[in-house]
Design a protein around this motif. Sequence first.
Motif, mmCIF file in Angstrom:
data_model
loop_
_atom_site.group_PDB
_atom_site.id
_atom_site.type_symbol
_atom_site.label_atom_id
_atom_site.label_comp_id
_atom_site.label_asym_id
_atom_site.label_seq_id
_atom_site.Cartn_x
_atom_site.Cartn_y
_atom_site.Cartn_z
ATOM 1 N N LEU A 199 21.726 -3.290 3.446
ATOM 2 C CA LEU A 199 21.520 -3.634 4.848
ATOM 3 C C LEU A 199 21.820 -5.121 4.963
ATOM 4 O O LEU A 199 21.134 -5.950 4.359
ATOM 5 N N ILE A 200 22.867 -5.434 5.684
ATOM 6 C CA ILE A 200 23.314 -6.815 5.851
ATOM 7 C C ILE A 200 22.936 -7.238 7.264
ATOM 8 O O ILE A 200 23.468 -6.704 8.245
ATOM 9 N N VAL A 201 22.000 -8.151 7.366
ATOM 10 C CA VAL A 201 21.485 -8.602 8.649
ATOM 11 C C VAL A 201 22.115 -9.950 8.970
ATOM 12 O O VAL A 201 21.848 -10.940 8.295
ATOM 13 N N LEU A 202 22.976 -9.985 9.993
ATOM 14 C CA LEU A 202 23.577 -11.235 10.437
ATOM 15 C C LEU A 202 22.804 -11.746 11.648
ATOM 16 O O LEU A 202 22.630 -11.004 12.621
ATOM 17 N N ALA A 203 22.351 -12.989 11.565
ATOM 18 C CA ALA A 203 21.553 -13.574 12.637
ATOM 19 C C ALA A 203 22.137 -14.917 13.042
ATOM 20 O O ALA A 203 22.677 -15.645 12.208
ATOM 21 N N LEU B 38 22.711 -17.685 16.857
ATOM 22 C CA LEU B 38 22.866 -17.806 18.299
ATOM 23 C C LEU B 38 24.178 -17.188 18.770
ATOM 24 O O LEU B 38 25.132 -17.071 17.993
ATOM 25 N N PRO B 39 24.250 -16.815 20.038
ATOM 26 C CA PRO B 39 25.521 -16.350 20.590
ATOM 27 C C PRO B 39 26.604 -17.414 20.398
ATOM 28 O O PRO B 39 26.355 -18.613 20.517
ATOM 29 N N GLY B 40 27.805 -16.960 20.071
ATOM 30 C CA GLY B 40 28.932 -17.858 19.923
ATOM 31 C C GLY B 40 29.088 -18.480 18.550
ATOM 32 O O GLY B 40 30.005 -19.269 18.334
ATOM 33 N N THR B 41 28.238 -18.119 17.604
ATOM 34 C CA THR B 41 28.364 -18.684 16.259
ATOM 35 C C THR B 41 29.362 -17.911 15.402
ATOM 36 O O THR B 41 29.786 -18.412 14.366
ATOM 37 N N GLY B 42 29.719 -16.697 15.814
ATOM 38 C CA GLY B 42 30.722 -15.930 15.075
ATOM 39 C C GLY B 42 30.211 -14.681 14.394
ATOM 40 O O GLY B 42 30.913 -14.104 13.564
ATOM 41 N N LYS B 43 29.022 -14.232 14.736
ATOM 42 C CA LYS B 43 28.436 -13.059 14.073
ATOM 43 C C LYS B 43 29.318 -11.816 14.170
ATOM 44 O O LYS B 43 29.556 -11.143 13.181
ATOM 45 N N THR B 44 29.792 -11.529 15.363
ATOM 46 C CA THR B 44 30.574 -10.314 15.559
ATOM 47 C C THR B 44 31.921 -10.407 14.856
ATOM 48 O O THR B 44 32.363 -9.448 14.215
ATOM 49 N N THR B 45 32.566 -11.561 14.931
ATOM 50 C CA THR B 45 33.856 -11.742 14.260
ATOM 51 C C THR B 45 33.685 -11.584 12.753
ATOM 52 O O THR B 45 34.485 -10.903 12.093
ATOM 53 N N ILE B 46 32.636 -12.174 12.203
ATOM 54 C CA ILE B 46 32.353 -12.039 10.771
ATOM 55 C C ILE B 46 32.006 -10.587 10.434
ATOM 56 O O ILE B 46 32.488 -10.039 9.437
ATOM 57 N N SER B 47 31.191 -9.952 11.262
ATOM 58 C CA SER B 47 30.799 -8.556 11.018
ATOM 59 C C SER B 47 32.006 -7.640 10.963
ATOM 60 O O SER B 47 32.096 -6.758 10.104
ATOM 61 N N ARG B 48 32.926 -7.842 11.875
ATOM 62 C CA ARG B 48 34.132 -7.001 11.893
ATOM 63 C C ARG B 48 34.969 -7.215 10.635
ATOM 64 O O ARG B 48 35.487 -6.264 10.049
ATOM 65 N N GLU B 49 35.112 -8.463 10.237
ATOM 66 C CA GLU B 49 35.877 -8.762 9.025
ATOM 67 C C GLU B 49 35.171 -8.199 7.796
ATOM 68 O O GLU B 49 35.800 -7.640 6.904
ATOM 69 N N LEU B 50 33.855 -8.339 7.750
ATOM 70 C CA LEU B 50 33.070 -7.813 6.641
ATOM 71 C C LEU B 50 33.200 -6.292 6.568
ATOM 72 O O LEU B 50 33.369 -5.726 5.480
ATOM 73 N N ALA B 51 33.139 -5.628 7.702
ATOM 74 C CA ALA B 51 33.298 -4.166 7.730
ATOM 75 C C ALA B 51 34.687 -3.781 7.228
ATOM 76 O O ALA B 51 34.839 -2.816 6.471
ATOM 77 N N ARG B 52 35.698 -4.536 7.627
ATOM 78 C CA ARG B 52 37.065 -4.257 7.178
ATOM 79 C C ARG B 52 37.199 -4.422 5.669
ATOM 80 O O ARG B 52 37.781 -3.586 4.984
ATOM 81 N N LEU B 53 36.613 -5.490 5.137
ATOM 82 C CA LEU B 53 36.720 -5.767 3.708
ATOM 83 C C LEU B 53 35.907 -4.810 2.842
ATOM 84 O O LEU B 53 36.309 -4.458 1.747
ATOM 85 N N VAL C 190 21.138 -11.579 17.372
ATOM 86 C CA VAL C 190 20.501 -12.896 17.317
ATOM 87 C C VAL C 190 19.332 -12.880 16.333
ATOM 88 O O VAL C 190 19.163 -13.801 15.543
ATOM 89 N N HIS C 191 18.523 -11.824 16.336
ATOM 90 C CA HIS C 191 17.343 -11.725 15.469
ATOM 91 C C HIS C 191 16.440 -12.945 15.648
ATOM 92 O O HIS C 191 15.937 -13.504 14.692
ATOM 93 N N GLY C 192 16.227 -13.338 16.867
ATOM 94 C CA GLY C 192 15.505 -14.573 17.140
ATOM 95 C C GLY C 192 14.005 -14.452 17.249
ATOM 96 O O GLY C 192 13.367 -15.264 17.913
ATOM 97 N N TRP C 193 13.427 -13.469 16.616
ATOM 98 C CA TRP C 193 11.971 -13.288 16.696
ATOM 99 C C TRP C 193 11.468 -12.692 15.392
ATOM 100 O O TRP C 193 12.153 -11.927 14.739
ATOM 101 N N ARG C 194 10.305 -13.095 15.003
ATOM 102 C CA ARG C 194 9.728 -12.733 13.702
ATOM 103 C C ARG C 194 9.527 -11.225 13.519
ATOM 104 O O ARG C 194 9.625 -10.722 12.416
#
Length: 170
Positions: free
Chosen positions: A5-9, A11-26, A79-83
């Motif tokens: 389970l890879i949890v990417l956290a 703020l918006p605009g930091t690149g989470k989705t772009t990284i997630s897509r690349e990670l899924a591809r790889l 974002v995962h911005g809460w405990r």
Amino acid sequence: MTPALIVLAGLPGTGKTTISRELARLSGAIHLRIDTIETAMRARGETFEGARGDIGYVVAYGLARDLLGAGHCVIVDAVHGWREAEALWTEALRGTHARLCRVQIVCSDPAVHRARVETRKSDIAALSLPTWSQVQGRDAIPFDDADLMLDTATLSAQAAAVKIVAELGP
């Protein structure tokens, strides 16, 4: 790759989705995006008010649990911005023998971050992207003990995804 389970956290605009897509591809991991889940739920009338503000996360981690149990690697992009989010991924992992990898995504250059936020276009038709002011005012709590901290001011999405794959090992 063993189930993880890879949890990417971040703020918006930091690149989470772009990284997630690349990670899924790889890696072949399955990418679960909170924005996609919540946008679909809003289209059906969900308001996310009060105690139901975490419902998109609850759905994502329920799906993650099923996928982990079937032997898949899963990326949760949010974002995962809460405990309290930790309780959701802990439950998703219970009984699965999958590994947890928490990745904090930051963009240390405010000018680069702002430019991304102000120029990006939504790839989800009904999703309203936050303004720079909203991103700055967002109450997001970073992971205290992330497995990886990646700075997209200095790393490309591909380089970030490669670092995550290396962290996970074979």
